[in-house]
Design a protein around this motif. Structure first.
Motif, PDB file in Angstrom:
ATOM      1  N   GLY A  66       0.839  -1.195   0.000  1.00  0.00           N
ATOM      2  CA  GLY A  66       0.000   0.000   0.000  1.00  0.00           C
ATOM      3  C   GLY A  66       0.872   1.243   0.000  1.00  0.00           C
ATOM      4  N   SER A  67       0.233   2.388  -0.194  1.00  0.00           N
ATOM      5  CA  SER A  67       0.995   3.635  -0.183  1.00  0.00           C
ATOM      6  C   SER A  67       1.468   3.938   1.233  1.00  0.00           C
ATOM      7  CB  SER A  67       0.110   4.765  -0.683  1.00  0.00           C
ATOM      8  OG  SER A  67       0.687   5.986  -0.288  1.00  0.00           O
ATOM      9  N   PRO A  68       2.766   4.123   1.390  1.00  0.00           N
ATOM     10  CA  PRO A  68       3.265   4.337   2.737  1.00  0.00           C
ATOM     11  C   PRO A  68       3.289   5.819   3.127  1.00  0.00           C
ATOM     12  CG  PRO A  68       5.105   4.094   1.224  1.00  0.00           C
ATOM     13  CD  PRO A  68       3.835   4.063   0.396  1.00  0.00           C
ATOM     14  N   THR A  69       2.727   6.703   2.259  1.00  0.00           N
ATOM     15  CA  THR A  69       2.950   8.135   2.448  1.00  0.00           C
ATOM     16  C   THR A  69       2.471   8.656   3.804  1.00  0.00           C
ATOM     17  OG1 THR A  69       2.309   8.179   0.158  1.00  0.00           O
ATOM     18  CG2 THR A  69       2.805  10.278   1.162  1.00  0.00           C
ATOM     19  N   LEU A  70       1.204   8.356   4.145  1.00  0.00           N
ATOM     20  CA  LEU A  70       0.668   8.851   5.412  1.00  0.00           C
ATOM     21  C   LEU A  70       1.442   8.250   6.587  1.00  0.00           C
ATOM     22  CD1 LEU A  70      -1.418  10.407   7.094  1.00  0.00           C
ATOM     23  CD2 LEU A  70      -2.964   8.470   6.841  1.00  0.00           C
ATOM     24  N   GLY A  71       1.710   6.959   6.492  1.00  0.00           N
ATOM     25  CA  GLY A  71       2.449   6.279   7.559  1.00  0.00           C
ATOM     26  C   GLY A  71       3.828   6.904   7.764  1.00  0.00           C
ATOM     27  N   THR A  72       4.512   7.191   6.667  1.00  0.00           N
ATOM     28  CA  THR A  72       5.850   7.788   6.768  1.00  0.00           C
ATOM     29  C   THR A  72       5.761   9.153   7.444  1.00  0.00           C
ATOM     30  OG1 THR A  72       6.433   6.680   4.734  1.00  0.00           O
ATOM     31  CG2 THR A  72       7.871   8.472   5.402  1.00  0.00           C
ATOM     32  N   ALA A  73       4.780   9.955   7.029  1.00  0.00           N
ATOM     33  CA  ALA A  73       4.642  11.296   7.617  1.00  0.00           C
ATOM     34  C   ALA A  73       4.342  11.197   9.120  1.00  0.00           C
ATOM     35  CB  ALA A  73       3.533  12.060   6.903  1.00  0.00           C
ATOM     36  N   LEU A  74       3.524  10.228   9.511  1.00  0.00           N
ATOM     37  CA  LEU A  74       3.214  10.056  10.943  1.00  0.00           C
ATOM     38  C   LEU A  74       4.467   9.650  11.729  1.00  0.00           C
ATOM     39  CD1 LEU A  74      -0.206   8.172  10.653  1.00  0.00           C
ATOM     40  CD2 LEU A  74       0.123  10.445  11.630  1.00  0.00           C
ATOM     41  N   HIS A  75       5.219   8.723  11.156  1.00  0.00           N
ATOM     42  CA  HIS A  75       6.449   8.276  11.824  1.00  0.00           C
ATOM     43  C   HIS A  75       7.426   9.448  11.990  1.00  0.00           C
ATOM     44  CE1 HIS A  75       5.028   4.203  11.169  1.00  0.00           C
ATOM     45  NE2 HIS A  75       6.079   3.722  11.797  1.00  0.00           N
TER      46      HIS A  75
ATOM     47  N   SER B 182       3.326  18.089   4.186  1.00  0.00           N
ATOM     48  CA  SER B 182       3.090  18.995   3.050  1.00  0.00           C
ATOM     49  C   SER B 182       2.733  18.249   1.754  1.00  0.00           C
ATOM     50  CB  SER B 182       4.289  19.902   2.834  1.00  0.00           C
ATOM     51  OG  SER B 182       5.435  19.118   2.708  1.00  0.00           O
ATOM     52  N   GLY B 183       3.238  17.035   1.557  1.00  0.00           N
ATOM     53  CA  GLY B 183       2.957  16.345   0.292  1.00  0.00           C
ATOM     54  C   GLY B 183       1.656  15.537   0.305  1.00  0.00           C
ATOM     55  N   LEU B 184       0.881  15.617   1.371  1.00  0.00           N
ATOM     56  CA  LEU B 184      -0.302  14.762   1.499  1.00  0.00           C
ATOM     57  C   LEU B 184      -1.559  15.459   0.979  1.00  0.00           C
ATOM     58  CD1 LEU B 184       0.283  13.445   5.144  1.00  0.00           C
ATOM     59  CD2 LEU B 184       0.972  12.378   3.003  1.00  0.00           C
TER      60      LEU B 184
ATOM     61  N   GLU C 223      -6.801  13.340   8.470  1.00  0.00           N
ATOM     62  CA  GLU C 223      -6.751  12.011   9.092  1.00  0.00           C
ATOM     63  C   GLU C 223      -5.516  11.903  10.005  1.00  0.00           C
ATOM     64  OE1 GLU C 223      -6.624   8.981   6.108  1.00  0.00           O
ATOM     65  OE2 GLU C 223      -6.889   7.356   7.555  1.00  0.00           O
ATOM     66  N   GLY C 224      -4.385  12.377   9.492  1.00  0.00           N
ATOM     67  CA  GLY C 224      -3.141  12.326  10.267  1.00  0.00           C
ATOM     68  C   GLY C 224      -3.256  13.154  11.534  1.00  0.00           C
ATOM     69  N   MET C 225      -3.861  14.316  11.406  1.00  0.00           N
ATOM     70  CA  MET C 225      -4.011  15.204  12.576  1.00  0.00           C
ATOM     71  C   MET C 225      -4.852  14.522  13.651  1.00  0.00           C
ATOM     72  SD  MET C 225      -3.399  18.317  13.622  1.00  0.00           S
ATOM     73  CE  MET C 225      -3.507  19.669  12.458  1.00  0.00           C
ATOM     74  N   GLU C 226      -5.926  13.870  13.202  1.00  0.00           N
ATOM     75  CA  GLU C 226      -6.796  13.161  14.154  1.00  0.00           C
ATOM     76  C   GLU C 226      -6.020  12.054  14.885  1.00  0.00           C
ATOM     77  OE1 GLU C 226     -10.567  10.982  12.988  1.00  0.00           O
ATOM     78  OE2 GLU C 226     -10.852  12.972  12.120  1.00  0.00           O
ATOM     79  N   ILE C 227      -5.233  11.307  14.099  1.00  0.00           N
ATOM     80  CA  ILE C 227      -4.443  10.206  14.681  1.00  0.00           C
ATOM     81  C   ILE C 227      -3.452  10.757  15.710  1.00  0.00           C
ATOM     82  CG2 ILE C 227      -2.672   8.485  14.120  1.00  0.00           C
ATOM     83  CD1 ILE C 227      -4.158   8.078  11.426  1.00  0.00           C
ATOM     84  N   LEU C 228      -2.818  11.873  15.364  1.00  0.00           N
ATOM     85  CA  LEU C 228      -1.800  12.426  16.263  1.00  0.00           C
ATOM     86  C   LEU C 228      -2.428  13.033  17.518  1.00  0.00           C
ATOM     87  CD1 LEU C 228       0.484  13.944  13.520  1.00  0.00           C
ATOM     88  CD2 LEU C 228       1.103  12.093  15.081  1.00  0.00           C
ATOM     89  N   GLU C 229      -3.591  13.624  17.369  1.00  0.00           N
ATOM     90  CA  GLU C 229      -4.257  14.177  18.562  1.00  0.00           C
ATOM     91  C   GLU C 229      -4.660  13.042  19.504  1.00  0.00           C
ATOM     92  OE1 GLU C 229      -7.354  16.825  17.329  1.00  0.00           O
ATOM     93  OE2 GLU C 229      -5.925  18.394  16.751  1.00  0.00           O
ATOM     94  N   LYS C 230      -5.078  11.940  18.908  1.00  0.00           N
ATOM     95  CA  LYS C 230      -5.411  10.772  19.744  1.00  0.00           C
ATOM     96  C   LYS C 230      -4.149  10.277  20.460  1.00  0.00           C
ATOM     97  CE  LYS C 230      -8.096   6.690  19.568  1.00  0.00           C
ATOM     98  NZ  LYS C 230      -9.202   6.166  18.876  1.00  0.00           N
TER      99      LYS C 230
END
Ligand code: SF4
Length: 264
Positions: free
Chosen positions: A35-44, A75-77, A84-91
């Motif tokens: 799968g696309s790792p883009t969001l996962g990479t940005a979160l990491h 920035s590239g997302l 979605e990433g913001m929600e995950i990080l706030e959690k």
């Protein structure tokens, strides 16, 4: 010349020596989809900065700090991914940070694991990656962030291999024992801790010795049928599950005969 071994390789060997042989010794290409790792990479990357770059002059960072770190790496997302990433990080912040008395600096973030092991006169280089290593009063905790939608725990045998290998490598690097391997599921806010013991290390050493014997003699790569066969991309070459297996294709790389150079 050393032979590189990682948790992924040793887990594959533990599942089935024949599949290991085809994949890593004969270099038969497996068809796999990622799968696309883009969001996962940005979160990491965000979490690495969040823990590593915080000044630690106050007990806890506030929520603004995680927002700031997210802006540096998102920035590239797409807009949806950013939300979605913001929600995950706030959690993550609410579950693992806000309820702490203080946040402690990690020993390391986003790094490479490296260690060495001799077995049957072959030298193995252990390689791997980690997301974060924390100090505990009595050792180390290795933290692996999981960002996929599916909250799936690896088989216990796979976790045991990973723990044993990291135990070995981290003890060489930091002269401290690994106490826990923790999987931190970012979407559900769960942290699952696995206790690490010297027993894990000893079992992995035995496994690597068995692998070394096979590498030296280039035989003993028997198929080991099991539940992993359902997902095995080498099933068509495998006499254990296919009545008329197709011949293993010629590959550019020979079995690793250069290993003989390592022999005493
Ligand atoms: S099908 Fe099963 S036994 Fe055959 S190579 Fe794959 S994992 Fe091993």
């Amino acid at each position: 010349m050393t032979y590189q071994i990682s948790a992924t390789k040793l887990q594959a060997y533990n599942r089935c020596p024949y599949a290991y042989y085809l994949r890593y010794e004969r270099r038969v290409v497996a068809s796999e989809f990622f799968g696309s790792p883009t969001l996962g990479t940005a979160l990491h990357q965000t979490l690495a900065q969040f823990h590593w770059d915080w000044h630690y002059q106050a007990p806890l960072p506030d929520l603004q700090w995680i927002h700031y770190c997210w802006r540096q790496h998102s920035s590239g997302l797409s807009n949806n991914q950013i939300l979605e990433g913001m929600e995950i990080l706030e959690k993550y912040y609410r579950t693992f940070i806000a309820n702490q008395v203080a946040m402690n600096p990690p020993l390391a973030v986003e790094g490479k694991i490296q260690g060495y092991l001799q077995a049957e006169n072959l030298e193995f280089m252990i390689v791997g990656r980690y997301d974060r290593i924390d100090f505990l009063p009595d050792g180390l905790e290795l933290i692996d962030y999981k960002s996929s939608r599916e909250r799936k725990l690896p088989d216990s045998s796979e976790i045991d291999v990973q723990i044993g290998l990291y135990y070995l490598a981290l003890e060489q690097t930091y002269r401290q024992s690994l106490k826990y391997l923790s999987l931190l599921f970012l979407r559900s806010g769960e942290k699952i801790r696995f206790k690490a013991t010297r027993d894990h290390q000893e079992r992995v050493q035995t496994m690597i010795s068995n692998l070394a014997v096979r590498l030296r003699h280039n035989r003993g790569w028997e198929p080991t049928p099991g539940k992993q066969c359902d997902r095995c991309t080498f099933a068509r070459y495998c006499p254990a599950v296919t009545a008329n297996p197709v011949p293993v294709p010629e590959t550019q790389t020979k079995p690793q005969l250069q290993l003989a150079l390592n022999l005493a």
